[in-house]
Write an enzyme that holds these catalytic residues in place. Structure first.
Site, mmCIF file in Angstrom:
data_model
loop_
_atom_site.group_PDB
_atom_site.id
_atom_site.type_symbol
_atom_site.label_atom_id
_atom_site.label_comp_id
_atom_site.label_asym_id
_atom_site.label_seq_id
_atom_site.Cartn_x
_atom_site.Cartn_y
_atom_site.Cartn_z
ATOM 1 N N LYS A 171 0.806 -1.153 -0.076
ATOM 2 C CA LYS A 171 -0.084 0.004 -0.103
ATOM 3 C C LYS A 171 0.766 1.345 -0.206
ATOM 4 O O LYS A 171 1.387 1.661 1.009
ATOM 5 C CB LYS A 171 -0.950 -0.114 1.201
ATOM 6 N N GLU A 247 10.564 1.558 9.858
ATOM 7 C CA GLU A 247 11.436 2.566 9.556
ATOM 8 C C GLU A 247 10.761 4.099 9.771
ATOM 9 O O GLU A 247 9.768 4.222 9.024
ATOM 10 C CB GLU A 247 11.969 2.547 7.883
ATOM 11 N N CYS A 281 14.353 10.771 5.347
ATOM 12 C CA CYS A 281 14.398 10.463 6.657
ATOM 13 C C CYS A 281 15.856 10.346 7.300
ATOM 14 O O CYS A 281 15.910 10.876 8.455
ATOM 15 C CB CYS A 281 13.720 9.147 7.057
ATOM 16 N N GLU A 380 11.027 16.551 13.420
ATOM 17 C CA GLU A 380 11.485 16.324 12.106
ATOM 18 C C GLU A 380 10.352 17.190 11.090
ATOM 19 O O GLU A 380 9.339 17.452 11.303
ATOM 20 C CB GLU A 380 11.123 14.948 11.625
HETATM 21 P P1 NAD Z 1 2.989 8.792 7.023
HETATM 22 O O1 NAD Z 1 3.301 8.210 8.244
HETATM 23 O O2 NAD Z 1 1.989 10.094 7.068
HETATM 24 O O3 NAD Z 1 2.360 7.797 5.830
HETATM 25 C C1 NAD Z 1 3.139 6.768 5.321
HETATM 26 C C2 NAD Z 1 2.357 5.862 5.020
HETATM 27 O O4 NAD Z 1 1.590 5.166 5.889
HETATM 28 C C3 NAD Z 1 1.446 6.032 3.888
HETATM 29 O O5 NAD Z 1 1.443 5.165 2.795
HETATM 30 C C4 NAD Z 1 -0.018 6.449 4.502
HETATM 31 O O6 NAD Z 1 -1.123 6.128 3.653
HETATM 32 C C5 NAD Z 1 0.194 5.253 5.689
HETATM 33 N N1 NAD Z 1 -0.791 5.447 6.972
HETATM 34 C C6 NAD Z 1 -1.201 6.632 7.275
HETATM 35 N N2 NAD Z 1 -2.099 6.520 8.417
HETATM 36 C C7 NAD Z 1 -1.667 5.061 8.735
HETATM 37 C C8 NAD Z 1 -2.291 4.070 9.671
HETATM 38 N N3 NAD Z 1 -2.928 4.887 10.698
HETATM 39 N N4 NAD Z 1 -1.898 2.934 9.554
HETATM 40 C C9 NAD Z 1 -1.333 2.631 8.729
HETATM 41 N N5 NAD Z 1 -0.911 3.359 7.610
HETATM 42 C C10 NAD Z 1 -1.138 4.472 7.697
HETATM 43 O O7 NAD Z 1 4.535 9.437 6.292
HETATM 44 P P2 NAD Z 1 4.598 10.307 5.022
HETATM 45 O O8 NAD Z 1 4.281 11.613 5.207
HETATM 46 O O9 NAD Z 1 4.223 9.642 3.731
HETATM 47 O O10 NAD Z 1 6.272 10.239 4.811
HETATM 48 C C11 NAD Z 1 7.096 11.038 5.750
HETATM 49 C C12 NAD Z 1 7.480 10.377 6.827
HETATM 50 O O11 NAD Z 1 8.186 9.061 6.693
HETATM 51 C C13 NAD Z 1 8.703 11.010 7.644
HETATM 52 O O12 NAD Z 1 8.512 11.200 8.829
HETATM 53 C C14 NAD Z 1 9.883 10.588 7.246
HETATM 54 O O13 NAD Z 1 10.890 10.574 8.136
HETATM 55 C C15 NAD Z 1 9.496 8.936 7.020
HETATM 56 N N6 NAD Z 1 10.523 8.045 6.371
HETATM 57 C C16 NAD Z 1 11.110 7.472 7.049
HETATM 58 C C17 NAD Z 1 12.156 6.467 6.476
HETATM 59 C C18 NAD Z 1 13.078 5.520 7.128
HETATM 60 O O14 NAD Z 1 13.539 4.610 6.383
HETATM 61 N N7 NAD Z 1 13.191 5.537 8.554
HETATM 62 C C19 NAD Z 1 12.366 6.572 4.976
HETATM 63 C C20 NAD Z 1 11.537 7.469 4.568
HETATM 64 C C21 NAD Z 1 10.467 8.207 4.862
#
Ligand code: NAD
Length: 476
Positions: A171, A247, A281, A380
């Site tokens: 997803k 992650e 990230c 962040e």
């Molecule tokens: P997000 O957490 O808003 O969303 C990530 C994913 O989770 C999306 O596909 C979203 O639809 C889904 N999602 C949202 N609510 C959910 C829930 N309650 N249960 C399950 N899935 C859910 O993050 P974002 O805004 O898409 O991405 C940015 C964030 O991701 C930043 O905080 C960044 O640091 C982090 N990130 C981490 C890594 C890593 O490897 N550590 C890599 C890239 C991004």
């Protein structure tokens, strides 16, 4: 889904070019029922086919996927620049070519891995037994991914999960559905991956991610995203005690020691900090510099940031493109306001670049005058916004770097490599770069300490996240 390209029961939703706000087109908007069918397909493919047992077949399928993606590299490059707003130069690395190439590493691993270990004969409690330890796939993996490096993150989950013998429901984030949908297309059209083994479910609705984390037919959730959502994922998975692999976010430190070449280090910190508009990230967003050279460091860094600027991601020379969405831009602007309210000053940037009426843009920004206790230094921001802080020597730099709820990455720059290495070892983070070293690679485990995550992605450790361990003892 289940080997076929199907429309979403929820209709379609738009995907937008963040550099221009132009609607690129639409993606299938899956419903909860669609997700239910995808999970059923993945379950069936795991339980009723030989996918998990045939290591050589899986390796062949992964190589077909790699070749299929490589054949479409030019088209995918344009798609990635347009949908993600990723600067073109990054598509030759972590935004596209590198993760596609890395699939070969996971194919090789599936073939060469020691799936079974013979522990030999023993007589526990006087009963002669021959013991073996076998590793096998966990089952159905629910993969939930963000928008910032879609190919890298989607493939860093698919590669090892499939190599290990799992089936997957992916997803992706609502902002980048096409980057994931194209994987489904290549898998369906150009590989022998059986129906149901990979199911890509694009949707505008975050709730489908939550559905995946709660469904009892899913054995493991592999999630990349924000720490806040990571908490929800862990809580959602708790009811069925499924394994979670997380992650999450970061606020990594770039430590400049007092024997470093300040100009080179600060120029590099500027470049590293605003690559892809800071939407990584592991990006080092806190620059820690020797107190005595703080002002000089601010000047060098601010000049470098202003020179890099924010530019059209289509341009080969652009390092910092747009941010992904109006919502994300608003969030970053909220932090800029907050930083100013906390007593911070902008040595450069601090707002939207002039002359860009369309698209979601933030100027490369350097904030001075804050302490590590301020929210702008702790949370962040996920934009091209750096905070510079003074330190009073190596111990103090380590203390400040580690004084964070996160522990994802870090960097150390110093003249004496031995000393810099020593500081690197004291950072409580999953990866550290010393003097510009690059830790990214298929064979390198990546992940976070503390609230940056649980588990490792990539490398043998990343592959083993997707395995169970079974001990078998035969009476002899
Ligand atoms: P997000 O957490 O808003 O969303 C990530 C994913 O989770 C999306 O596909 C979203 O639809 C889904 N999602 C949202 N609510 C959910 C829930 N309650 N249960 C399950 N899935 C859910 O993050 P974002 O805004 O898409 O991405 C940015 C964030 O991701 C930043 O905080 C960044 O640091 C982090 N990130 C981490 C890594 C890593 O490897 N550590 C890599 C890239 C991004």
């Amino acid at each position: 889904m289940d080997g076929r390209l199907v429309p979403g029961a929820g209709g379609a939703f738009e995907t937008i070019n963040p550099a221009t706000e132009e609607v690129l087109g639409t993606a299938a908007d899956a419903s909860a029922d669609d997700m239910d069918r995808a999970i059923a397909a993945a379950r069936r493919a795991f339980d009723e086919t030989r996918w998990a047992a045939d290591h050589a077949f899986r390796a062949r399928c992964l190589r077909q996927l790699r070749e299929g993606l490589r054949r479409r590299a030019d088209e995918l490059r344009e798609l990635t620049i347009q949908e993600v707003g990723a600067p073109r130069f990054l598509t030759f690395g972590a935004q596209l070519d590198a993760p596609v190439d890395d699939l070969a590493w996971f194919a090789d691993l599936a073939e060469g891995y020691g799936w079974e270990r013979d522990l030999g004969r023993a007589e526990p409690m006087g009963m002669p037994s021959h013991r073996r330890v076998v590793r096998e796939a966990v089952g159905v993996v629910g993969a939930v991914t963000p928008w910032n490096f879609p190919h890298q993150i989607n493939l860093a989950k698919l590669g090892p999960a499939l190599a290990a013998g799992n089936t997957v429901v992916l997803k992706p984030a609502p902002d980048t559905p096409w980057c994931a949908a194209v994987l489904g297309e290549v898998i369906a059209e150009e590989t022998d991956i059986p129906p149901g083994v990979v199911n890509v479910v694009t949707s505008s609705d975050h709730a489908l991610g939550a559905q995946l984390t709660r469904d009892p037919r899913v054995d493991l959730v592999s999630f990349t995203g924000s720490t806040a959502t990571g908490r929800d994922v862990m809580a959602g998975a708790a009811a069925t005690l499924k394994r979670v692999f997380l992650e999450l976010g970061g606020k990594s430190a770039f430590v400049v020691l007092d024997d470093a070449d300040l100009r080179a280090a600060c120029s590099y910190a500027a470049f590293a900090g605003i690559t892809h508009a800071g939407q990584g990230c592991a990006i080092t967003t806190r620059i820690l510099v020797p107190r005595g050279r703080h002002d000089e460091a601010v000047e060098i860094t601010a000049k470098a940031l202003a020179k890099l600027g924010a530019g059209d991601p289509q341009d080969d020379r652009t390092i910092c493109g747009p941010v992904i969405s109006a919502r994300q831009r608003e969030r970053i602007e909220g932090y800029l306001e907050l930083a100013a309210g906390e007593g911070g000053a902008f040595a450069c940037g601090g707002g939207r670049p002039e002359g860009r009426d369309k698209g979601f843009w933030i100027e490369p920004t350097l904030i001075t005058g804050l302490t590590n206790d301020s929210r702008a230094a702790r949370e962040e921001i996920f934009g091209p916004v750096l905070v510079i802080l003074p330190h009073d020597g190596d111990d103090d730099a380590v203390r400040i770097a580690n004084d964070s709820p996160y522990g994802l990455s870090g960097a150390v720059h110093g003249g004496d490599v031995e000393r810099a290495r020593g500081v690197a070892r004291r950072l409580r983070t999953g990866t550290v770069s010393v003097n510009g070293g690059v830790w990214y690679g298929a064979d390198v485990p990546f992940g976070g300490y503390k609230q940056s995550g649980i588990g490792r992605e990539m490398g043998v450790a990343g592959f083993e996240e997707y395995l169970e361990t079974k001990a078998i003892a035969e009476g002899v």
